[in-house]
Design a protein around this motif. Structure first.
Motif, PDB file in Angstrom:
ATOM      1  N   UNK A 249       0.770  -1.250  -0.039  1.00 30.59           N
ATOM      2  CA  UNK A 249       0.020  -0.021   0.211  1.00 30.59           C
ATOM      3  C   UNK A 249       0.964   1.202   0.076  1.00 30.59           C
ATOM      4  N   UNK A 250       1.960   1.455   0.600  1.00 31.13           N
ATOM      5  CA  UNK A 250       2.569   2.466   0.853  1.00 31.13           C
ATOM      6  C   UNK A 250       3.533   2.671  -0.578  1.00 31.13           C
ATOM      7  N   UNK A 251       3.918   1.548  -1.287  1.00 29.25           N
ATOM      8  CA  UNK A 251       4.441   1.890  -2.654  1.00 29.25           C
ATOM      9  C   UNK A 251       3.465   2.367  -3.325  1.00 29.25           C
ATOM     10  N   UNK A 252       2.118   1.763  -3.413  1.00 22.63           N
ATOM     11  CA  UNK A 252       1.137   2.272  -4.450  1.00 22.63           C
ATOM     12  C   UNK A 252       0.799   3.482  -4.104  1.00 22.63           C
ATOM     13  N   UNK A 253       0.731   4.209  -2.849  1.00 22.41           N
ATOM     14  CA  UNK A 253       0.451   5.741  -2.604  1.00 22.41           C
ATOM     15  C   UNK A 253       1.557   6.397  -3.057  1.00 22.41           C
ATOM     16  N   UNK A 254       2.718   6.171  -3.175  1.00 20.08           N
ATOM     17  CA  UNK A 254       3.691   6.895  -3.693  1.00 20.08           C
ATOM     18  C   UNK A 254       3.676   6.867  -5.186  1.00 20.08           C
ATOM     19  N   UNK A 255       3.273   5.745  -5.860  1.00 19.52           N
ATOM     20  CA  UNK A 255       3.127   5.579  -7.223  1.00 19.52           C
ATOM     21  C   UNK A 255       1.954   6.438  -7.633  1.00 19.52           C
ATOM     22  N   UNK A 256       0.685   6.528  -7.087  1.00 18.75           N
ATOM     23  CA  UNK A 256      -0.389   7.320  -7.334  1.00 18.75           C
ATOM     24  C   UNK A 256      -0.169   9.023  -7.075  1.00 18.75           C
ATOM     25  N   UNK A 257       0.457   9.159  -6.034  1.00 16.24           N
ATOM     26  CA  UNK A 257       0.580  10.671  -5.622  1.00 16.24           C
ATOM     27  C   UNK A 257       1.667  11.065  -6.882  1.00 16.24           C
ATOM     28  N   UNK A 258       2.683  10.465  -7.356  1.00 12.27           N
ATOM     29  CA  UNK A 258       3.358  10.909  -8.588  1.00 12.27           C
ATOM     30  C   UNK A 258       2.781  10.974  -9.679  1.00 12.27           C
ATOM     31  N   UNK A 259       2.082   9.884 -10.116  1.00 18.44           N
ATOM     32  CA  UNK A 259       1.519   9.699 -11.348  1.00 18.44           C
ATOM     33  C   UNK A 259       0.231  10.561 -11.826  1.00 18.44           C
ATOM     34  N   UNK A 260      -0.702  10.979 -10.670  1.00 19.49           N
ATOM     35  CA  UNK A 260      -1.754  11.480 -10.743  1.00 19.49           C
ATOM     36  C   UNK A 260      -1.880  12.991  -9.970  1.00 19.49           C
ATOM     37  N   UNK A 261      -1.205  14.079 -10.150  1.00 23.09           N
ATOM     38  CA  UNK A 261      -1.130  15.067  -9.375  1.00 23.09           C
ATOM     39  C   UNK A 261      -2.594  15.667  -9.456  1.00 23.09           C
ATOM     40  N   UNK A 262      -3.289  15.298 -10.321  1.00 22.94           N
ATOM     41  CA  UNK A 262      -4.566  15.837 -10.079  1.00 22.94           C
ATOM     42  C   UNK A 262      -5.818  14.813  -9.455  1.00 22.94           C
ATOM     43  N   UNK A 263      -5.327  14.026  -8.660  1.00 23.10           N
ATOM     44  CA  UNK A 263      -5.830  13.064  -7.715  1.00 23.10           C
ATOM     45  C   UNK A 263      -5.626  13.597  -6.403  1.00 23.10           C
ATOM     46  N   UNK A 264      -6.623  13.460  -5.503  1.00 24.91           N
ATOM     47  CA  UNK A 264      -6.209  13.634  -4.030  1.00 24.91           C
ATOM     48  C   UNK A 264      -6.251  12.282  -3.601  1.00 24.91           C
ATOM     49  N   UNK A 265      -4.931  11.855  -3.082  1.00 21.30           N
ATOM     50  CA  UNK A 265      -4.828  10.469  -2.503  1.00 21.30           C
ATOM     51  C   UNK A 265      -4.645  10.445  -0.998  1.00 21.30           C
TER      52      UNK A 265
END
Length: 341
Positions: free
Chosen positions: A16-32
């Motif tokens: 989950x921690x790796x996924x959070x980092x992946x999503x925050x970086x890939x989708x700056x227009x998403x609030x994670x």
């Protein structure tokens, strides 16, 4: 147009921690939103850089606490739920099954109720190949999405139960869901009680490496970054109600994994110590990921490149795992947030 909101449960853990980092970086227009209770395996130090980013948010909460989860979902109106949070260590489940039922089954039910109440666009439930039971040593046999569930440990039984709940909420209430079932993950930030990080840390300290039984149990190894990209694809492209297996096509015996690490670190195989086998130890796991590959996913790591990258990461980040072994990482939350958590 408002940013899409994605809540990631268990975002302080390994996958989950790796996924959070992946999503925050890939989708700056998403609030994670990283929702985690910070139990023994939860670690926020890995996210110190993310805390500077506007699209990253942390929420400390227990997924089984209905009085907290329901109003949180009502207030935030999340678009997507990606559910990693789980007790996951088989050995701990054999010692104390009850906490696995509370977190993995009841916690999942609370999240499903909260997701249903606000009509989320997608609920992705991250499960495990262990729900299928075990395979024999025939290299032509694999788990598919149609393999019957036959869990053999309290951990895998609790995950199978949560899988059935997710399916039931789709069939009964029409909740849009996907279930992913992955093989053994490895990579950066892996908690040092699991085979690969345990072996790396002990070999570096010239300590004995325990290997269950004869070490011939086989696992299919999947780099955590490949897993993150798979879940991202399923979140956005997965067909409603479908299950997707995520496997790396990297089968190795436990003994082969340990010997590979020892050889890479130029240490002696005398460090290997065979110990009494785990109760109910499954012989082999292997996944057929054809269905996910047809959706457009391919792993980027083979085991040779992945294990080399992982060993290098542990060499370069000794401070992270040494503080975990010493228990100091638990102080980070108190220092960062001035809360006794």
């Amino acid at each position: 147009m408002a940013n899409k909101k994605v809540v990631v449960t268990g975002g302080a853990g390994f996958i989950g921690g790796n996924y959070v980092q992946y999503m925050v970086d890939k989708y700056p227009n998403y609030d994670i939103y990283n929702l985690d209770e910070l139990t023994y395996a939860g670690d926020l130090t890995k996210h110190q850089e993310l805390e500077k980013k506007e699209n990253y948010h942390f929420v400390k909460a227990d997924i089984a606490d209905r009085d907290t989860i329901m109003p949180l979902f009502e207030n935030e109106k999340f678009d997507y739920v990606v559910h990693f949070a789980a007790e996951s260590h088989v050995d701990r489940s054999i010692t104390d099954p009850e906490i696995f039922i509370r977190t993995n089954v009841l916690g999942t039910q609370v999240l499903l109720d909260a997701a249903k109440a606000i009509t989320v666009k997608k609920f992705v439930h991250v499960s495990t190949d262990e729900v299928y039971g075990e395979l024999d040593f025939d290299p032509t046999t694999f788990f598919t999405e149609d393999t019957p569930l036959q869990p053999n440990s309290p951990y895998s039984a609790s995950k199978a139960s949560s899988d059935f709940l997710v399916r039931a909420y789709h069939e009964t209430y029409g909740l849009p869901v996907n279930i992913t079932r992955c093989s053994n993950n490895y990579g950066p930030y892996h908690f040092p009680e699991k085979l690969i990080p345990l072996t790396i840390s002990r070999v570096l300290n010239d300590e004995k490496v325990p290997v269950y039984g004869d070490g011939k149990n086989i696992r299919d190894w999947l780099h955590v970054q490949d897993h993150c990209s798979a879940i991202d694809l399923v979140l956005h492209e997965g067909a409603n109600g479908e299950v997707y297996n995520v496997g790396g096509h990297n089968e190795r015996t436990n003994l082969e994994v340990v010997k590979t690490i020892i050889k890479t670190l130029e240490k002696s195989e005398d460090l290997i110590e065979f110990v009494t086998d785990r109760l109910g130890h499954d012989k082999r796991y292997a996944i057929d990921p054809t269905k996910l590959e047809k959706l457009g996913w391919k792993p980027t790591y083979n085991f040779e490149t992945g294990i080399a990258q992982t060993i290098d990461w542990y060499l370069e980040n000794k401070s992270w795992w040494e503080q975990i072994i010493s228990g100091e990482y638990k102080d980070y939350f108190d220092k960062q947030y001035s809360i006794n958590g």
